[in-house]
Design an enzyme around this catalytic site. Sequence first.
Site, PDB file in Angstrom:
ATOM      1  N   ASP A 110      -9.732  -7.136   4.653  1.00 56.53           N
ATOM      2  CA  ASP A 110      -8.576  -6.385   3.756  1.00 56.53           C
ATOM      3  C   ASP A 110      -9.199  -5.215   3.297  1.00 56.53           C
ATOM      4  O   ASP A 110      -9.718  -4.920   2.275  1.00 56.53           O
ATOM      5  CB  ASP A 110      -8.269  -7.353   2.392  1.00 56.53           C
ATOM      6  N   HIS A 164     -11.997  -7.520  -6.106  1.00 57.43           N
ATOM      7  CA  HIS A 164     -11.130  -7.755  -7.039  1.00 57.43           C
ATOM      8  C   HIS A 164     -12.014  -8.516  -8.132  1.00 57.43           C
ATOM      9  O   HIS A 164     -11.774  -9.312  -9.064  1.00 57.43           O
ATOM     10  CB  HIS A 164     -10.268  -9.151  -6.919  1.00 57.43           C
ATOM     11  N   LYS A 194      -7.101 -11.287  -9.101  1.00 57.87           N
ATOM     12  CA  LYS A 194      -7.383  -9.974  -9.125  1.00 57.87           C
ATOM     13  C   LYS A 194      -7.743  -9.594 -10.769  1.00 57.87           C
ATOM     14  O   LYS A 194      -7.690 -10.304 -11.331  1.00 57.87           O
ATOM     15  CB  LYS A 194      -6.085  -9.068  -8.591  1.00 57.87           C
ATOM     16  N   GLU A 208      -4.771 -15.775  -4.281  1.00 58.14           N
ATOM     17  CA  GLU A 208      -5.699 -14.612  -4.674  1.00 58.14           C
ATOM     18  C   GLU A 208      -5.592 -14.273  -5.916  1.00 58.14           C
ATOM     19  O   GLU A 208      -4.560 -13.722  -6.379  1.00 58.14           O
ATOM     20  CB  GLU A 208      -5.638 -13.969  -3.466  1.00 58.14           C
ATOM     21  N   ASP A 247     -11.130  -1.250  -6.774  1.00 60.95           N
ATOM     22  CA  ASP A 247     -10.717  -2.144  -5.805  1.00 60.95           C
ATOM     23  C   ASP A 247     -10.009  -1.199  -4.651  1.00 60.95           C
ATOM     24  O   ASP A 247      -8.886  -1.056  -4.492  1.00 60.95           O
ATOM     25  CB  ASP A 247      -9.564  -3.241  -6.248  1.00 60.95           C
ATOM     26  N   TRP A 267      -0.526 -13.568  -2.978  1.00 58.03           N
ATOM     27  CA  TRP A 267      -1.157 -12.480  -4.073  1.00 58.03           C
ATOM     28  C   TRP A 267       0.146 -11.672  -4.864  1.00 58.03           C
ATOM     29  O   TRP A 267       0.878 -11.485  -3.958  1.00 58.03           O
ATOM     30  CB  TRP A 267      -2.057 -11.582  -3.411  1.00 58.03           C
ATOM     31  N   ASP A 291     -11.182 -12.093  -2.849  1.00 57.88           N
ATOM     32  CA  ASP A 291     -11.325 -10.607  -2.334  1.00 57.88           C
ATOM     33  C   ASP A 291     -12.695  -9.860  -2.955  1.00 57.88           C
ATOM     34  O   ASP A 291     -12.589  -9.832  -4.235  1.00 57.88           O
ATOM     35  CB  ASP A 291      -9.970  -9.833  -2.766  1.00 57.88           C
ATOM     36  N   ASP A 325     -10.541  -0.900  -1.395  1.00 60.61           N
ATOM     37  CA  ASP A 325     -10.380  -1.247  -0.063  1.00 60.61           C
ATOM     38  C   ASP A 325     -10.800  -0.192   1.170  1.00 60.61           C
ATOM     39  O   ASP A 325     -10.157   0.010   2.109  1.00 60.61           O
ATOM     40  CB  ASP A 325      -8.811  -1.462   0.134  1.00 60.61           C
ATOM     41  N   HIS A 345     -11.283 -12.392   1.527  1.00 61.87           N
ATOM     42  CA  HIS A 345     -10.878 -11.126   1.750  1.00 61.87           C
ATOM     43  C   HIS A 345     -11.856 -10.254   1.675  1.00 61.87           C
ATOM     44  O   HIS A 345     -12.541  -9.806   0.685  1.00 61.87           O
ATOM     45  CB  HIS A 345      -9.715 -10.533   0.748  1.00 61.87           C
TER      46      HIS A 345
HETATM   47  C1  RNT Z   1      -4.355  -6.496  -3.198  1.00 61.87           C
HETATM   48  C2  RNT Z   1      -4.762  -7.742  -2.608  1.00 61.87           C
HETATM   49  C3  RNT Z   1      -4.056  -8.249  -1.259  1.00 61.87           C
HETATM   50  C4  RNT Z   1      -3.520  -6.787  -0.432  1.00 61.87           C
HETATM   51  C5  RNT Z   1      -2.806  -7.398   0.987  1.00 61.87           C
HETATM   52  C6  RNT Z   1      -2.296  -6.365   1.479  1.00 61.87           C
HETATM   53  O1  RNT Z   1      -4.878  -6.280  -4.219  1.00 61.87           O
HETATM   54  O2  RNT Z   1      -6.125  -7.678  -2.329  1.00 61.87           O
HETATM   55  O3  RNT Z   1      -4.830  -8.962  -0.341  1.00 61.87           O
HETATM   56  O4  RNT Z   1      -4.415  -6.005  -0.174  1.00 61.87           O
HETATM   57  O5  RNT Z   1      -1.783  -8.693   0.531  1.00 61.87           O
HETATM   58 ZN    ZN Z   2      -6.882  -9.005  -0.956  1.00 66.62          ZN
END
Ligand code: RNT
Ligand code: ZN
Length: 417
Positions: free
Chosen positions: A324, A260, A226, A224, A292, A183, A257, A294, A284
């Site tokens: 994640d 994302h 985004k 990955e 995003d 990523w 993810d 998390d 993820h």
């Molecule tokens: C960032 C991505 C990525 C990170 C990790 C720490 O937006 O989601 O995967 O969260 O690599």
């Molecule tokens: Zn991620």
Amino acid sequence: MSDRYNYAKMRYAEVGVDIDEALKSLSEFSLSLHCWQADDVGGFETPDAALGGGGIQTTGNYPGKARTLEELRGDIGFALKLIPGNHRLNLHASYGDFAGQKVERDKIEPKHYESWVKWAKEQNLKLDFNCTMFSHPKADDGFTLSSKDKAIRDFWIAHTEKAREIAAYFGRQQGCPSVHNLWIPDGTKDYPADRFGYRKILVESLDQIFKTEYPEKELKDAVESKLFGIGSEAFVVGSNDFYLSYAISRNKMICFDMGHFHPTELVADKVSAFLQFQNSLLLHVSRPMRWDSDHIVLFNDDLNFMAQEVVRSGKDKDVYVGLDFFDASVNRIGAYAVGSRSALKAWLAAYLEPTEDLIKLEEAGDNIGRMALSERMKSMPLGEVWDHFCEMNNTPTEAEYMKEVYSYEKDVLSRRN
Ligand code: RNT
Ligand code: ZN
């Protein structure tokens, strides 16, 4: 067998579901536990880099963050005792064992991760890996692999080549592939004029990185995408369209993810689309809140839908599931426990679904019947089956595990600072 188990067995049998089969499937399912919840994505490079890059942001200053590799391992080892089943550990390159030395990212070697391999073996964990393309002066202007500055992108290409080498080393050591996920934060705050140019450079950098081939039994590559980050609101070079096209054309896994995408987009719906064209993918599992963010994963509709789609696809063995999330405002061990257990419960619920019956109703045109059966499943005694799974794995049940979290906080975490 306990009365609770027997009761659950009977209730699920009423809808034609065998809970033992579901428990067996869940036993074979692994989460890849992210190493970065324990220390707020800090890592152990010297000197400490500040978190930055493409909107990765932790908020909160709850006491007890892991300050050293030993503390981090202790925390993760403890968290794993609260998570039933056999799982994996997902390392970021910045978590190497650098022994106080400054090791530039393009110079990392398998030897910097040897102690992880040893520790993982002791813990019966398989390792996955990630290049670390953020929290670094060479990522400060917002570009890494798509940088127009050749020196910058060559540095990041070299880093990622090293990271793949390390992942393949893990794969050899553990006798099963290590998943390497790539990523990058690349993008711009405002509208760029040269989207095409940046994306062209990214293709070239990726092709360079993937020139080195490793056997599939050692390494599986994922990329990955985004949507946006803080500081890359207008343009993200590695968007979903970009990486979908890249992954399909280059035979790589995509990493979806859950944070994302546009907030109303159903990420679970993508699973059956991508899996028509590639055999495996990486997820993820995260919980976005308005962006995003998390947040710690909870047992919610998005998560359940994701687990259902993975299981229904019949390719659940080929869908790698990484966690994640990172929340610095609460007990971090509790975060691991709550998030991982929620994800596992969602997979259990998916394994307990009478999918064939739902499909039969659908094919017969009985859509209200399908709806009613789905609704009936929502009040089935999932918790009884889940607690049984915890007991099978010598892991505390729902009523018990927070006691462990609190005592670890009292005995270990609160003594830090
Ligand atoms: C960032 C991505 C990525 C990170 C990790 C720490 O937006 O989601 O995967 O969260 O690599
Ligand atoms: Zn991620």
